[in-house]
Design a protein around this motif. Structure first.
Motif, PDB file in Angstrom:
ATOM      1  N   LEU A  65       1.067  -1.127  -0.203  1.00  0.00           N
ATOM      2  CA  LEU A  65      -0.161   0.726  -0.709  1.00  0.00           C
ATOM      3  C   LEU A  65       0.878   1.366  -0.321  1.00  0.00           C
ATOM      4  CD1 LEU A  65      -2.978   0.987   0.348  1.00  0.00           C
ATOM      5  CD2 LEU A  65      -3.035   1.027   2.988  1.00  0.00           C
ATOM      6  N   VAL A  66       0.969   2.053  -1.061  1.00  0.00           N
ATOM      7  CA  VAL A  66       1.284   2.887  -1.434  1.00  0.00           C
ATOM      8  C   VAL A  66       0.945   4.687  -0.601  1.00  0.00           C
ATOM      9  CG1 VAL A  66       2.776   5.065  -2.874  1.00  0.00           C
ATOM     10  CG2 VAL A  66       2.409   2.533  -2.894  1.00  0.00           C
ATOM     11  N   ARG A  67       1.332   4.692  -0.123  1.00  0.00           N
ATOM     12  CA  ARG A  67       0.567   6.496   0.605  1.00  0.00           C
ATOM     13  C   ARG A  67       0.958   7.553   0.000  1.00  0.00           C
ATOM     14  NH1 ARG A  67      -2.625   4.735   4.297  1.00  0.00           N
ATOM     15  NH2 ARG A  67      -1.724   2.974   6.328  1.00  0.00           N
ATOM     16  N   PHE A  68       0.528   8.220  -0.824  1.00  0.00           N
ATOM     17  CA  PHE A  68       1.346   9.680  -1.330  1.00  0.00           C
ATOM     18  C   PHE A  68      -0.531  11.077  -1.406  1.00  0.00           C
ATOM     19  CE2 PHE A  68       1.213  12.719  -5.117  1.00  0.00           C
ATOM     20  CZ  PHE A  68       2.316  13.407  -4.865  1.00  0.00           C
ATOM     21  N   ALA A  69       0.686  11.803   0.093  1.00  0.00           N
ATOM     22  CA  ALA A  69       0.098  12.888   0.046  1.00  0.00           C
ATOM     23  C   ALA A  69       0.735  14.453  -0.248  1.00  0.00           C
ATOM     24  CB  ALA A  69      -0.268  12.705   1.458  1.00  0.00           C
ATOM     25  N   LEU A  70      -0.504  15.119  -0.801  1.00  0.00           N
ATOM     26  CA  LEU A  70       0.506  16.581  -1.319  1.00  0.00           C
ATOM     27  C   LEU A  70       0.883  17.495  -0.100  1.00  0.00           C
ATOM     28  CD1 LEU A  70      -1.293  18.106  -4.639  1.00  0.00           C
ATOM     29  CD2 LEU A  70       0.857  16.220  -4.731  1.00  0.00           C
ATOM     30  N   THR A  71       2.361  17.775   0.118  1.00  0.00           N
ATOM     31  CA  THR A  71       1.907  19.020   1.247  1.00  0.00           C
ATOM     32  C   THR A  71       1.077  20.440   0.742  1.00  0.00           C
ATOM     33  OG1 THR A  71       3.641  20.154  -0.112  1.00  0.00           O
ATOM     34  CG2 THR A  71       4.796  18.532   1.278  1.00  0.00           C
ATOM     35  N   ARG A  72       0.757  21.124   1.518  1.00  0.00           N
ATOM     36  CA  ARG A  72       0.255  22.700   1.096  1.00  0.00           C
ATOM     37  C   ARG A  72       1.304  23.076   0.209  1.00  0.00           C
ATOM     38  NH1 ARG A  72      -4.684  23.288   2.012  1.00  0.00           N
ATOM     39  NH2 ARG A  72      -4.447  21.609   4.161  1.00  0.00           N
ATOM     40  N   GLN A  73       2.373  22.958  -0.124  1.00  0.00           N
ATOM     41  CA  GLN A  73       2.983  24.025  -0.859  1.00  0.00           C
ATOM     42  C   GLN A  73       2.890  23.197  -2.055  1.00  0.00           C
ATOM     43  OE1 GLN A  73       3.824  23.497   1.860  1.00  0.00           O
ATOM     44  NE2 GLN A  73       5.437  24.837   3.451  1.00  0.00           N
ATOM     45  N   GLU A  74       2.939  21.860  -2.226  1.00  0.00           N
ATOM     46  CA  GLU A  74       3.028  21.214  -3.663  1.00  0.00           C
ATOM     47  C   GLU A  74       0.970  21.533  -3.936  1.00  0.00           C
ATOM     48  OE1 GLU A  74       6.047  17.724  -2.729  1.00  0.00           O
ATOM     49  OE2 GLU A  74       3.831  17.710  -2.310  1.00  0.00           O
ATOM     50  N   MET A  75      -0.216  21.848  -3.837  1.00  0.00           N
ATOM     51  CA  MET A  75      -1.125  21.880  -3.713  1.00  0.00           C
ATOM     52  C   MET A  75      -0.672  23.081  -4.764  1.00  0.00           C
ATOM     53  SD  MET A  75      -3.077  20.831  -0.779  1.00  0.00           S
ATOM     54  CE  MET A  75      -5.241  21.428  -1.133  1.00  0.00           C
ATOM     55  N   PHE A  76      -0.614  23.857  -4.505  1.00  0.00           N
ATOM     56  CA  PHE A  76      -0.432  25.596  -5.567  1.00  0.00           C
ATOM     57  C   PHE A  76      -0.068  25.468  -6.955  1.00  0.00           C
ATOM     58  CE2 PHE A  76      -1.579  27.343  -0.867  1.00  0.00           C
ATOM     59  CZ  PHE A  76      -2.130  28.153  -1.354  1.00  0.00           C
ATOM     60  N   ALA A  77       1.192  24.196  -6.778  1.00  0.00           N
ATOM     61  CA  ALA A  77       1.069  24.053  -7.968  1.00  0.00           C
ATOM     62  C   ALA A  77       0.579  22.712  -9.109  1.00  0.00           C
ATOM     63  CB  ALA A  77       2.437  23.996  -8.621  1.00  0.00           C
ATOM     64  N   LEU A  78      -0.519  21.466  -8.097  1.00  0.00           N
ATOM     65  CA  LEU A  78      -0.886  20.560  -8.782  1.00  0.00           C
ATOM     66  C   LEU A  78      -2.204  20.936  -8.348  1.00  0.00           C
ATOM     67  CD1 LEU A  78       2.145  18.250  -7.392  1.00  0.00           C
ATOM     68  CD2 LEU A  78       1.982  18.884  -9.790  1.00  0.00           C
ATOM     69  N   ALA A  79      -2.809  20.898  -7.408  1.00  0.00           N
ATOM     70  CA  ALA A  79      -4.094  20.662  -7.887  1.00  0.00           C
ATOM     71  C   ALA A  79      -5.015  21.978  -8.789  1.00  0.00           C
ATOM     72  CB  ALA A  79      -4.520  20.647  -6.096  1.00  0.00           C
ATOM     73  N   GLY A  80      -4.753  22.416  -9.300  1.00  0.00           N
ATOM     74  CA  GLY A  80      -5.327  23.376 -10.007  1.00  0.00           C
ATOM     75  C   GLY A  80      -5.599  24.727  -9.519  1.00  0.00           C
ATOM     76  N   HIS A  81      -5.978  25.858  -9.772  1.00  0.00           N
ATOM     77  CA  HIS A  81      -6.520  27.153  -9.740  1.00  0.00           C
ATOM     78  C   HIS A  81      -7.281  27.897  -9.844  1.00  0.00           C
ATOM     79  CE1 HIS A  81      -2.826  27.949 -12.452  1.00  0.00           C
ATOM     80  NE2 HIS A  81      -3.831  29.162 -13.067  1.00  0.00           N
ATOM     81  N   ARG A  82      -7.394  28.982  -9.276  1.00  0.00           N
ATOM     82  CA  ARG A  82      -8.402  30.336  -9.942  1.00  0.00           C
ATOM     83  C   ARG A  82      -7.773  30.901 -10.848  1.00  0.00           C
ATOM     84  NH1 ARG A  82     -14.183  30.521  -9.631  1.00  0.00           N
ATOM     85  NH2 ARG A  82     -13.997  30.388  -7.117  1.00  0.00           N
ATOM     86  N   THR A  83      -8.265  30.854 -12.201  1.00  0.00           N
ATOM     87  CA  THR A  83      -7.558  31.826 -13.491  1.00  0.00           C
ATOM     88  C   THR A  83      -7.409  33.305 -12.934  1.00  0.00           C
ATOM     89  OG1 THR A  83      -6.841  32.778 -15.853  1.00  0.00           O
ATOM     90  CG2 THR A  83      -8.734  31.436 -14.285  1.00  0.00           C
ATOM     91  N   PRO A  84      -6.798  34.304 -13.198  1.00  0.00           N
ATOM     92  CA  PRO A  84      -6.661  35.902 -12.805  1.00  0.00           C
ATOM     93  C   PRO A  84      -8.134  36.483 -13.965  1.00  0.00           C
ATOM     94  CG  PRO A  84      -4.953  35.676 -13.252  1.00  0.00           C
ATOM     95  CD  PRO A  84      -5.023  34.130 -13.145  1.00  0.00           C
ATOM     96  N   THR A  85      -8.419  36.778 -13.037  1.00  0.00           N
ATOM     97  CA  THR A  85     -10.021  37.353 -14.678  1.00  0.00           C
ATOM     98  C   THR A  85      -9.077  39.552 -14.594  1.00  0.00           C
ATOM     99  OG1 THR A  85     -11.267  37.779 -13.253  1.00  0.00           O
ATOM    100  CG2 THR A  85     -11.644  35.612 -14.492  1.00  0.00           C
ATOM    101  N   ILE A  86      -9.214  39.640 -16.025  1.00  0.00           N
ATOM    102  CA  ILE A  86     -10.085  41.233 -15.836  1.00  0.00           C
ATOM    103  C   ILE A  86     -11.105  40.840 -17.210  1.00  0.00           C
ATOM    104  CG2 ILE A  86      -8.519  43.203 -17.549  1.00  0.00           C
ATOM    105  CD1 ILE A  86      -5.967  41.072 -17.417  1.00  0.00           C
ATOM    106  N   GLN A  87     -11.343  41.630 -16.010  1.00  0.00           N
ATOM    107  CA  GLN A  87     -13.280  41.971 -16.884  1.00  0.00           C
ATOM    108  C   GLN A  87     -13.804  43.487 -17.632  1.00  0.00           C
ATOM    109  OE1 GLN A  87     -15.793  40.343 -14.051  1.00  0.00           O
ATOM    110  NE2 GLN A  87     -14.299  39.478 -12.607  1.00  0.00           N
TER     111      GLN A  87
END
Lengths: 331, 701
Positions: B268-290
């Motif tokens: 059984l292999v466990r893999f949890a992202l660190t909080r820091q890694e989440m900022f590159a690997l778990a998606g983000h909301r684009t900035p928007t210019i409206q």
């Protein structure tokens, strides 16, 4: 992060000897800063010497003030009735810092020794003269909202994050230190260093020196601590002001002022104090004091908009805090 | 019109069924999955991530890492298995030497302990040929970029651009026009539980205990990426510690966990992202210019409304936030235009974040409307009421129900709006400037097309099965309420099992569609069950049903609406911005469970408050790195930021949406909040902040 040895000696002297013996050894107190740094891979000690039970956890009366054992937690210190009654600037500063959980762990000796705060320092992939001397400073021109406006150098623009230290810098505070060659005492305002060209050294403590207690004198006057931050709690100060003003009949007899969030050190506002002392406690005098203190302030440009706003913010906050320490009828 | 259930359990304020487990800490999350019987000792995965944003790995030395005692494998693009499909570049983990963003996974270390894995990861040496100097890096979104392009579609399949009438003529002819540009920053989901997987490969069969909003979507993705048969892969997820969209689609971490498990069969292999890694690997909301354009009569009647959106995607994979979409449906105006343009940058892959489209897309328009109200001297509540459309302006179809006006009126009443002096910067209390503001909320009522449920008699109980997800939202509690009413039995005799691909296939917990979709499938299954087995079924009797299509969707536009009212205080000395009152009034159909619904709405509003005042990912354009990648630097509201926060709803009967009469409540709470706060901040100070977040430096000016 690599494996490290952990030692828990019986006495403070033994702990000092153990750290002094090994260049890669470090003291471990509450661990709220160091353990984070271990996890981030930006601190790499080979030996941790646990001092949490080796320094006093007592707060004792001394002539005209208190001796605070280095092991006293921030939470206990803030709750002490003598601190609340006679050193309210310190109590307020403590309670504005971190979170309840962190204050339960952080210690009197450890809090002032937390490293300066900078996201580039905390990111091993970024250049940082503090982490790797000579590698450069990625913060310059980066995200600089939380960075220094006073006393920065071309090598480092980080700020000291402690609130407690800002209050201690304003008060008459002496640091009691145990080193390999015995004890010494240092004025708190001499503890921290400006970055200059050796930003890797945050303080004047030599390797192996341990803070055993902090002595604080009760000042005359009214106290205020004002912390301005980007959210209502659990955020570092953009600007904070600790002030104790002794005003009699509208005249400032003594002023003790320090700023946080603006420099590599808790910033004792000597110019503001000098401007005020002996003069009237008026809005104009407060503004002039703030003006004098910030005269040499320099903004840091950054892609996040930089921190130029902190200069007027520091002036305004300093003025407002001085107003707060003055009885209404004279303000 | 659908056959709406008579509410017995529905509408009751029932406790969360999983609440006790969570409070006691006994609910098992992905990273805590016990080692299954027969599996070897668990192994731990830590990754090495790229320190350049664009370039090529030229040397990757794993010697020191592999020499470390307890290290089992170091996977790199040279040693990892070749994936069956690398079409989705976000998921093409360790397949080649190319680097497309900073923080990309370039190696994975598998070891006998987490500590060894972490130490070994620190020993991996990577050298890159950076393809871009800092100055050449494409990481900064600007509206004047020359490389903007038009995506084929935007998220959820919406048209990229729309135009009705002639907006240019409307602007030329209308007595009052307004053109403003608004900005929302890059933002990151920060669920308390990081993205985590425990994975086991037995030689023929892969089991993933994954923190996800859709076990079936994870299974289908892994099946495709690894070239496996669906029956070879099982995904299990009983509990999720928050997702907000970031766990709605599988990210690179899931593929990494599967790669790791296949490299160590039987463990059984466990893999949890660190909080820091989440900022590159778990998606983000684009900035928007409206860029917003409004054309209006002096009485406030809109003659035209247009929004032109510029936002970012990653060059690794396209995600186009549908920011302009809510403007298509909110207000009546004969002339309209919406457009979306993208810049594909050297940044991590954007993705879903609570109310993609509506959340950023109701900031610009709802502030612009406030600015128009000021210019015309019309109350902002009244201005919205005057532009209430009779039918959906985009399609011409009627709304199944639309109670925006009722929400505005009820909210104004509750908030005490009537006495409001429109003059800005005139009220000061105890050193704080005080102001109030309003904005509207909207979120579509979505029914996913695929979901299947079964209902089975077990003992004297009825057990529903559907592979849905409870992200902390309340699905475990509300689905039994729905099934009980569909069966006509007491709720206490009903269970619904979720979170396993061994259960019937369910759609993603996203788009506020869960209760509508899964509830409709369960109701259909219950009807089949009663039709087949009557009121006195025998042990083991079972019926299954798919979520039926809703013909009413062809006739009606279905959306929830709301109105948010904010009081803002701005400190006269320091500019600090606080929100002592935030009231939301929503019309979202019938509320299945007031407790869990209120929690969803309050949570959305709190996140909206964070959007207004705090949230902002600082992407360093020199490096492509998110500088503030932890919870000390990336601010979300602390308890002290949340004061008098209230969510209310109207009794809304909508016979068209689904058998429950419900609309989604997961996302509408975040929509419009930031605009209400921004409008109140203007009213407090007279300073109009058009780029979020509203920080003290912006209001100090």
């Amino acid at each position: 992060m690599r494996p490290f040895a952990y030692d828990r000696p019986d006495t403070a002297a033994a702990a000092v000897a153990a750290v002094a013996d090994r260049p890669d050894a470090a003291f471990l107190g509450g661990g709220t800063n160091l353990v984070d740094h271990l996890r981030l891979g930006i601190a790499d000690p080979g030996l941790l010497v646990d001092v949490t039970s080796l320094t006093s956890t007592e707060i004792v009366d001394i002539d005209g003030g208190l001796r605070i054992g280095a092991g006293v937690t921030n939470a206990d210190l803030a709750a002490d009735p003598r601190v609340r009654a006679r050193l309210p600037v310190l109590a307020a500063a403590l309670l504005s810092g971190a979170s309840g959980q962190l204050r339960n762990m952080a210690t009197t000796g450890g809090n002032p020794l937390q490293r300066t705060r900078c996201p580039y320092f905390q990111d091993p992939a970024s250049a940082c003269n503090k982490r790797v001397p000579g590698s450069g400073c990625a913060a310059i021109g980066g995200a600089t909202r939380n960075h220094a406006i006073l006393g920065a150098s071309e090598h480092c623009i980080a700020t000291h994050p402690s609130d407690m230290a800002v209050a201690l810098a304003a008060l008459d505070t002496q640091v009691r230190i145990l080193g390999p060659d015995g004890g010494r005492t240092l004025a708190f305002t001499d503890l921290h260093r400006l970055p200059g060209d050796t930003p890797e050294q945050d303080t004047e403590l030599a390797h192996g020196e341990l803070i055993t207690a902090i002595d604080v004198s009760y000042p005359r006057g009214r106290h205020a601590y004002r912390k301005v931050r980007d959210r209502a709690s659990y955020a570092f100060a953009l600007v904070s002001v600790a002030a104790v003003l002794d005003v009699v009949d509208g005249t400032v007899l003594d002023a003790r002022i320090a700023l946080g969030g603006v420099a590599h050190t808790p910033w004792r506002a000597v110019r503001a104090e000098d401007t005020l002392r002996g003069g009237p406690a008026t809005e104009e005098a407060f503004a002039a004091a703030a003006e004098a203190e910030l005269a040499d302030a320099r903004p840091q440009p950054g892609f996040d908009g930089g921190n130029a706003f902190k200069i007027p913010l520091a002036r305004r906050t300093l003025t407002a805090t001085l107003r707060q320490t003055t009885p209404r009828e004279t303000a | 019109m659908t056959d709406v259930l008579e509410p017995r359990a529905i509408g009751r304020d029932l406790l969360r069924r999983d609440g006790g487990l969570k409070v006691r800490g006994t609910a098992v999350y992905a990273d805590e999955t016990p080692v299954p019987e027969g599996a070897g000792p668990p192994a731990y995965c830590r990754v090495v991530t790229s320190t350049v944003a664009r370039g090529r790995i030229v040397d990757l030395d794993t010697t020191a890492a592999e020499a470390l005692d307890g290290v089992q494998r170091v996977l790199t693009h040279a040693t990892a298995e070749h994936l069956a499909s690398t079409e989705d570049r976000e998921l093409a983990v360790l397949q080649d030497a190319e680097v497309g963003f900073r923080g990309q996974i370039v190696a994975a270390v598998l070891a006998d302990s987490d500590e060894i894995a972490r130490e070994a990861a620190g020993l991996v040496e990577v050298r890159y040929a950076a393809e871009a100097t800092n100055a050449e890096l494409r990481a900064e979104l600007r509206a004047d970029r020359t490389d903007l392009y038009t995506p084929e579609k935007v998220n959820a399949g919406h048209e990229t651009d729309t135009a009705t009438g002639n907006m240019d003529d409307a602007l030329a002819l209308a007595p009052v026009t307004l053109e403003r540009t608004y900005r929302t920053p890059m933002q990151h989901n920060n669920p308390m539980e990081p993205h985590a997987t425990s994975a086991l490969w037995t030689g023929t069969h892969l089991t993933l205990w994954d923190s996800t909003q859709s076990v079936h979507r994870v299974r289908d993705t892994v099946v495709q990426v690894f070239g496996l048969a669906p029956e070879q892969v099982r995904v299990v997820c009983p509990y999720v510690g928050g997702g907000f969209g970031s766990k709605g689609t599988p990210h690179a971490n899931v593929v990494t966990a599967a790669l790791a498990a296949r490299a160590l069969p039987g463990r059984l292999v466990r893999f949890a992202l660190t909080r820091q890694e989440m900022f590159a690997l778990a998606g983000h909301r684009t900035p928007t210019i409206q860029r917003l354009q409004l054309a209006a009569e002096r009485d406030g009647t809109l003659r035209g409304i247009a929004i032109d959106v510029v936002e970012q995607t990653s060059k690794v994979k396209e995600f186009a936030e549908q920011t302009g979409v809510p403007t298509r449906t909110m207000y009546a105006a004969p002339n309209r235009r919406t457009t979306h343009r993208l810049a594909a940058l050297d940044v991590p892959v954007p993705s879903w974040m609570r109310a993609p489209g509506e959340c950023p897309g109701m900031f610009g328009p709802e502030v612009a409307l406030d600015e128009l109200a000021v210019e015309l001297g019309i109350d902002p509540v009244e201005l919205r009421i005057r532009n209430e459309p009779e039918v959906d302006p985009e399609t011409g179809r009627p709304f199944s129900s639309r109670n925006l006006v009722a929400c505005l009126r009820a909210g104004a009443e509750r908030f005490g709006w009537a006495d409001r002096d429109p003059e800005p910067g005139t009220r000061r209390v105890d050193g704080w400037w005080v102001g109030t503001g309003v904005a509207a909320s909207v979120y579509p009522t979505i029914r996913m097309t695929k979901s299947t449920a079964t209902v089975r008699r077990e003992g004297d109980r009825y057990v529903g099965r559907i592979g849905a997800a409870d992200l902390g939202t309340g699905a475990y509690t509300v689905l039994p309420q729905i099934l009980a009413d569909a069966l006509g039995v007491d709720e206490a005799r009903v269970d619904v099992l979720l979170g396993d691909t061994d259960l019937p296939e369910a759609s993603v917990a996203g788009g506020s569609s869960g209760t509508t979709t899964w509830g409709s499938a369960l109701v259909e299954a219950a009807r089949e069950f009663r039709d087949e087995f009557g009121d006195d079924p025998r042990e083991g009797d079972e019926a299954a049903a798919d979520v039926p299509p809703n013909p009413a969707e062809q006739e009606y536009v279905m959306s929830a609406f709301g109105a948010q009212f904010a009081e803002v205080r701005v400190h006269a000395d320091t500019g600090e911005v606080r929100v002592p009152r935030l009231y939301g009034v929503f019309a979202c159909g019938r509320i299945v469970n007031p407790r869990t619904a209120r929690s969803q709405l309050l949570g959305g509003m709190t996140m909206g408050l964070g959007m207004a005042l705090h949230e902002q990912s600082l992407l360093d354009p020199r490096t492509g790195a998110v500088v503030n990648h932890d919870l000390a630097e990336y601010h979300v509201p602390a308890n002290a930021d949340v004061a008098d926060l209230q969510a209310h709803w109207l009794d809304e009967d909508d016979p068209y949406v689904n058998p429950m009469g419900s609309k989604g409540v997961g996302e509408i709470g975040i929509v419009g909040t930031a605009a209400a706060v921004a409008n109140a901040a203007w009213h407090a100070t007279g300073v109009r902040v058009r780029d979020l977040p509203i920080t003290l430096d912006k209001v100090l000016g």
